[in-house]
Scaffold this motif. Sequence first.
Motif, PDB file in Angstrom:
ATOM      1  N   PHE A   1     -42.136  78.420  11.124  1.00 44.42           N
ATOM      2  CA  PHE A   1     -40.947  79.206  11.440  1.00 44.42           C
ATOM      3  C   PHE A   1     -41.319  80.688  11.455  1.00 44.42           C
ATOM      4  N   TYR A   2     -40.557  81.455  12.245  1.00 43.83           N
ATOM      5  CA  TYR A   2     -40.649  82.912  12.170  1.00 43.83           C
ATOM      6  C   TYR A   2     -39.264  83.427  11.810  1.00 43.83           C
ATOM      7  N   PHE A   3     -39.178  84.166  10.718  1.00 45.59           N
ATOM      8  CA  PHE A   3     -37.916  84.609  10.135  1.00 45.59           C
ATOM      9  C   PHE A   3     -37.775  86.119  10.268  1.00 45.59           C
ATOM     10  N   THR A   4     -36.590  86.574  10.710  1.00 45.77           N
ATOM     11  CA  THR A   4     -36.292  88.007  10.745  1.00 45.77           C
ATOM     12  C   THR A   4     -34.949  88.262  10.060  1.00 45.77           C
TER      13      THR A   4
ATOM     14  N   ILE B   1     -25.076  94.599  14.766  1.00 44.36           N
ATOM     15  CA  ILE B   1     -24.071  93.690  15.337  1.00 44.36           C
ATOM     16  C   ILE B   1     -24.134  93.761  16.852  1.00 44.36           C
ATOM     17  N   GLY B   2     -24.232  92.595  17.486  1.00 44.37           N
ATOM     18  CA  GLY B   2     -24.271  92.517  18.943  1.00 44.37           C
ATOM     19  C   GLY B   2     -25.640  92.705  19.553  1.00 44.37           C
ATOM     20  N   CYS B   3     -26.646  93.010  18.747  1.00 42.41           N
ATOM     21  CA  CYS B   3     -28.002  93.184  19.281  1.00 42.41           C
ATOM     22  C   CYS B   3     -28.532  91.867  19.824  1.00 42.41           C
ATOM     23  N   LYS B   4     -29.246  91.965  20.927  1.00 39.26           N
ATOM     24  CA  LYS B   4     -29.952  90.805  21.461  1.00 39.26           C
ATOM     25  C   LYS B   4     -31.319  90.754  20.801  1.00 39.26           C
ATOM     26  N   ILE B   5     -31.730  89.565  20.399  1.00 39.97           N
ATOM     27  CA  ILE B   5     -32.983  89.356  19.681  1.00 39.97           C
ATOM     28  C   ILE B   5     -33.813  88.345  20.463  1.00 39.97           C
ATOM     29  N   GLU B   6     -35.105  88.568  20.504  1.00 41.26           N
ATOM     30  CA  GLU B   6     -35.996  87.598  21.143  1.00 41.26           C
ATOM     31  C   GLU B   6     -37.255  87.449  20.304  1.00 41.26           C
ATOM     32  N   HIS B   7     -37.630  86.200  20.044  1.00 43.64           N
ATOM     33  CA  HIS B   7     -38.916  85.874  19.447  1.00 43.64           C
ATOM     34  C   HIS B   7     -39.776  85.284  20.555  1.00 43.64           C
ATOM     35  N   GLN B   8     -40.862  85.938  20.887  1.00 43.30           N
ATOM     36  CA  GLN B   8     -41.831  85.399  21.845  1.00 43.30           C
ATOM     37  C   GLN B   8     -43.023  84.874  21.055  1.00 43.30           C
ATOM     38  N   TRP B   9     -43.309  83.585  21.205  1.00 46.03           N
ATOM     39  CA  TRP B   9     -44.435  82.951  20.534  1.00 46.03           C
ATOM     40  C   TRP B   9     -45.650  82.988  21.461  1.00 46.03           C
ATOM     41  N   TRP B  10     -46.757  83.566  20.967  1.00 46.64           N
ATOM     42  CA  TRP B  10     -47.993  83.697  21.727  1.00 46.64           C
ATOM     43  C   TRP B  10     -49.108  82.956  20.985  1.00 46.64           C
TER      44      TRP B  10
ATOM     45  N   LYS C   1     -48.416  83.528  26.247  1.00 48.24           N
ATOM     46  CA  LYS C   1     -47.036  83.262  25.827  1.00 48.24           C
ATOM     47  C   LYS C   1     -46.720  81.786  26.049  1.00 48.24           C
ATOM     48  N   VAL C   2     -46.300  81.115  24.969  1.00 47.84           N
ATOM     49  CA  VAL C   2     -46.011  79.680  25.058  1.00 47.84           C
ATOM     50  C   VAL C   2     -44.532  79.355  24.932  1.00 47.84           C
ATOM     51  N   SER C   3     -43.743  80.262  24.351  1.00 51.77           N
ATOM     52  CA  SER C   3     -42.298  80.027  24.297  1.00 51.77           C
ATOM     53  C   SER C   3     -41.562  81.318  23.958  1.00 51.77           C
ATOM     54  N   SER C   4     -40.272  81.294  24.228  1.00 46.27           N
ATOM     55  CA  SER C   4     -39.404  82.431  23.952  1.00 46.27           C
ATOM     56  C   SER C   4     -38.062  81.898  23.474  1.00 46.27           C
ATOM     57  N   VAL C   5     -37.559  82.461  22.380  1.00 43.61           N
ATOM     58  CA  VAL C   5     -36.270  82.052  21.821  1.00 43.61           C
ATOM     59  C   VAL C   5     -35.403  83.296  21.712  1.00 43.61           C
ATOM     60  N   LYS C   6     -34.209  83.224  22.294  1.00 43.11           N
ATOM     61  CA  LYS C   6     -33.314  84.387  22.319  1.00 43.11           C
ATOM     62  C   LYS C   6     -32.046  84.115  21.529  1.00 43.11           C
ATOM     63  N   GLY C   7     -31.502  85.183  20.938  1.00 40.95           N
ATOM     64  CA  GLY C   7     -30.258  85.083  20.190  1.00 40.95           C
ATOM     65  C   GLY C   7     -29.520  86.408  20.216  1.00 40.95           C
ATOM     66  N   LYS C   8     -28.370  86.426  19.563  1.00 41.10           N
ATOM     67  CA  LYS C   8     -27.560  87.637  19.491  1.00 41.10           C
ATOM     68  C   LYS C   8     -27.012  87.771  18.070  1.00 41.10           C
ATOM     69  N   ALA C   9     -27.194  88.956  17.477  1.00 39.63           N
ATOM     70  CA  ALA C   9     -26.744  89.199  16.103  1.00 39.63           C
ATOM     71  C   ALA C   9     -25.218  89.176  16.041  1.00 39.63           C
TER      72      ALA C   9
ATOM     73  N   GLY D   1     -55.696  78.086  15.881  1.00 38.65           N
ATOM     74  CA  GLY D   1     -56.119  79.418  16.302  1.00 38.65           C
ATOM     75  C   GLY D   1     -55.091  80.487  16.007  1.00 38.65           C
ATOM     76  N   ASP D   2     -55.219  81.596  16.697  1.00 40.93           N
ATOM     77  CA  ASP D   2     -54.394  82.769  16.443  1.00 40.93           C
ATOM     78  C   ASP D   2     -53.022  82.668  17.097  1.00 40.93           C
ATOM     79  N   TRP D   3     -51.997  82.978  16.332  1.00 43.16           N
ATOM     80  CA  TRP D   3     -50.612  83.012  16.795  1.00 43.16           C
ATOM     81  C   TRP D   3     -50.038  84.407  16.553  1.00 43.16           C
ATOM     82  N   THR D   4     -49.205  84.846  17.491  1.00 43.72           N
ATOM     83  CA  THR D   4     -48.475  86.100  17.344  1.00 43.72           C
ATOM     84  C   THR D   4     -47.038  85.846  17.751  1.00 43.72           C
ATOM     85  N   VAL D   5     -46.097  86.421  17.025  1.00 45.47           N
ATOM     86  CA  VAL D   5     -44.702  86.426  17.472  1.00 45.47           C
ATOM     87  C   VAL D   5     -44.347  87.881  17.778  1.00 45.47           C
ATOM     88  N   LYS D   6     -43.911  88.114  18.991  1.00 44.54           N
ATOM     89  CA  LYS D   6     -43.441  89.437  19.389  1.00 44.54           C
ATOM     90  C   LYS D   6     -41.924  89.424  19.264  1.00 44.54           C
TER      91      LYS D   6
END
Length: 108
Positions: A50-53, A59-68, A73-81, A100-105
């Motif tokens: 999991f990646y936790f923020t 309030i109302g901000c758009k959030i995106e987790h990009q999994w690399w 880039k292998v996936s992208s998950v979007k949400g809204k605060a 191997g190496d993983w990064t979440v942007k």
Amino acid sequence: MVAVIATFSMLLATTTMAMSMNKAQFTTSVVDREPIDDLERLSNNFKSVFYFTDLRDCIGCKIEHQWWHKGKKVSSVKGKAKYARYRWWSKKTLTDDMYGDWTVKVYV
């Protein structure tokens, strides 16, 4: 013997709004809206991560987790605060070839 299949890093890109990121981390699970550990490495006996923020004043901000994975880039998950404090996480299921190496942007 336990092999290390993943190392983790995080990149954050934000807008100029007055929000703050209280916490951002990889974890093996989220319980009661909190990560249970803080991963830097993951052994091959785990099948997901999991990646936790924890965002504040967003309030109302758009959030995106990009999994690399290994620079791709292998996936992208979007949400809204929805609240002033917004704890949000995404999950990546791992297969045996995803070592191997993983990064979440994180984009806010």
